[in-house]
Design a protein around this motif. Structure first.
Motif, PDB file in Angstrom:
ATOM      1  N   VAL A 167       0.843  -1.192   0.000  1.00 33.56           N
ATOM      2  CA  VAL A 167       0.000   0.000   0.000  1.00 33.56           C
ATOM      3  C   VAL A 167       0.880   1.244   0.000  1.00 33.56           C
ATOM      4  N   LEU A 168       0.626   2.136  -0.945  1.00 35.35           N
ATOM      5  CA  LEU A 168       1.360   3.392  -1.046  1.00 35.35           C
ATOM      6  C   LEU A 168       0.371   4.546  -1.172  1.00 35.35           C
ATOM      7  N   ALA A 169       0.850   5.753  -0.869  1.00 36.81           N
ATOM      8  CA  ALA A 169       0.031   6.953  -1.077  1.00 36.81           C
ATOM      9  C   ALA A 169       0.125   7.337  -2.553  1.00 36.81           C
ATOM     10  N   VAL A 170      -0.996   7.266  -3.247  1.00 38.45           N
ATOM     11  CA  VAL A 170      -1.034   7.600  -4.672  1.00 38.45           C
ATOM     12  C   VAL A 170      -1.815   8.901  -4.825  1.00 38.45           C
ATOM     13  N   LYS A 171      -1.153   9.921  -5.347  1.00 38.27           N
ATOM     14  CA  LYS A 171      -1.781  11.236  -5.498  1.00 38.27           C
ATOM     15  C   LYS A 171      -2.826  11.217  -6.605  1.00 38.27           C
TER      16      LYS A 171
ATOM     17  N   HIS B  11      -4.385   1.228 -27.616  1.00 31.93           N
ATOM     18  CA  HIS B  11      -4.596   1.366 -26.176  1.00 31.93           C
ATOM     19  C   HIS B  11      -4.273   2.803 -25.774  1.00 31.93           C
ATOM     20  N   ALA B  12      -4.917   3.299 -24.729  1.00 31.92           N
ATOM     21  CA  ALA B  12      -4.441   4.484 -24.036  1.00 31.92           C
ATOM     22  C   ALA B  12      -3.482   4.030 -22.941  1.00 31.92           C
ATOM     23  N   GLY B  13      -2.803   4.985 -22.326  1.00 32.54           N
ATOM     24  CA  GLY B  13      -1.862   4.647 -21.271  1.00 32.54           C
ATOM     25  C   GLY B  13      -2.375   5.104 -19.911  1.00 32.54           C
ATOM     26  N   ILE B  14      -1.606   4.776 -18.870  1.00 34.17           N
ATOM     27  CA  ILE B  14      -1.921   5.188 -17.501  1.00 34.17           C
ATOM     28  C   ILE B  14      -0.705   5.897 -16.927  1.00 34.17           C
ATOM     29  N   LEU B  15      -0.937   7.071 -16.350  1.00 32.89           N
ATOM     30  CA  LEU B  15       0.100   7.836 -15.668  1.00 32.89           C
ATOM     31  C   LEU B  15      -0.327   8.014 -14.225  1.00 32.89           C
ATOM     32  N   ILE B  16       0.503   7.565 -13.294  1.00 28.33           N
ATOM     33  CA  ILE B  16       0.200   7.768 -11.876  1.00 28.33           C
ATOM     34  C   ILE B  16       1.292   8.625 -11.241  1.00 28.33           C
ATOM     35  N   GLU B  17       0.893   9.337 -10.201  1.00 27.99           N
ATOM     36  CA  GLU B  17       1.851  10.115  -9.428  1.00 27.99           C
ATOM     37  C   GLU B  17       1.752   9.695  -7.975  1.00 27.99           C
TER      38      GLU B  17
END
Length: 272
Positions: free
Chosen positions: A244-248, A265-271
């Motif tokens: 488990v991490l803090a995902v903004k 496909h589209a992509g996924i960007l997480i911060e």
């Protein structure tokens, strides 16, 4: 910290060079710490790549040499020309569309200290289109895996068996991220997505404080054309973490809204 995943379709994609340029422009601007790509191709019959871009980390057990039109090498070189340096690795898994060396690539801003060539399928036949591998790289003390899994109902190469191998290998690391095309729809119960959840992995989309609808496929694509819901919206491209991490935030990119479409496909960007 930013992470990105995209199934590129690369050389197969219409208007490939223009779409590759748009992708590189985005990476140069956003500069994600790590990005993982699937369906990273090169023409099997192409001449060898003469000058390998800086930062290349060969994956153990990869006997296929880089060719002149390798998509990952082109991205690395174009980023370098823009003054953006990445360390990167590429691993082919099979012959795709009867003419391409098809595999995965992972790019990291931090130096790569190790790489893993992980066979996921029962088949190791390079000429068989269902052969599956995962490419893992270690940067710092974290592992990042580029993933492209099979389908839940495939009798020859079922998702569950491939997931077991991936989860066992990646789960043994202190911290690991799985980035890719899981070919498993998040809204379908009792199949691949639920299996990953029940294995203790964390879907960063669900952890994100800010998120959109998350759909990365919105039309019929190869591998799904015979499905009853072939044209339905799907969230099959995902980023998972072993803890488990803090995902903004988590947002879809390259879906034709804020960025152009560059693949099927589209992509996924997480911060984080």
């Amino acid at each position: 910290m930013k992470l990105l995943t995209l199934n590129t379709h690369s050389l197969i994609e219409p208007d490939y060079e223009a779409k590759r340029d748009a992708f590189v422009d985005f990476i140069a601007e956003e500069q994600p710490d790590v990005f993982a790509l699937q369906e990273v191709n090169q023409t099997a019959s192409a001449p060898l790549l003469g000058d390998v871009p800086a930062g290349y980390y060969p994956c153990p057990g990869n006997m296929v040499l880089l060719k002149a039109d390798n998509h990952a090498a082109a991205v690395a070189r174009m980023l370098e020309e823009r003054g953006v340096h990445y360390h990167w690795s590429w691993l082919p898994a099979k012959i795709g569309y009867d003419r391409y060396d098809e595999g995965m690539a992972v790019f990291s801003r931090a130096p790569i200290t190790a790489a893993e060539n992980l066979l996921l399928s029962k088949s190791r036949d390079y000429k068989y289109w269902k052969t599956r591998r995962a490419l893992g790289i270690c940067a710092g003390d974290v592992w990042y895996y580029a993933v492209h899994l099979g389908w839940w109902k495939d009798e020859e190469e079922p998702f569950a068996a491939q997931w077991e191998k991936l989860s066992q290998a990646a789960g043994a690391k202190q911290t690991a991220f799985l980035l890719g095309d899981f070919n498993s729809e998040a809204n379908v119960r009792g199949e691949g997505y639920d299996l990953i959840l029940s294995s203790g992995w964390q879907d960063t989309y669900r952890l994100a404080q800010q998120r959109d609808e998350g759909y990365t496929v919105v039309q019929a694509i190869d591998g799904w054309r015979d499905a009853p819901d072939a044209a339905a919206k799907k969230r099959i491209d995902q980023i998972w973490c072993s803890k488990v991490l803090a995902v903004k935030s988590s947002r879809v990119v390259f879906n034709g809204l804020r960025e152009p479409q560059v693949s099927d496909h589209a992509g996924i960007l997480i911060e984080l």
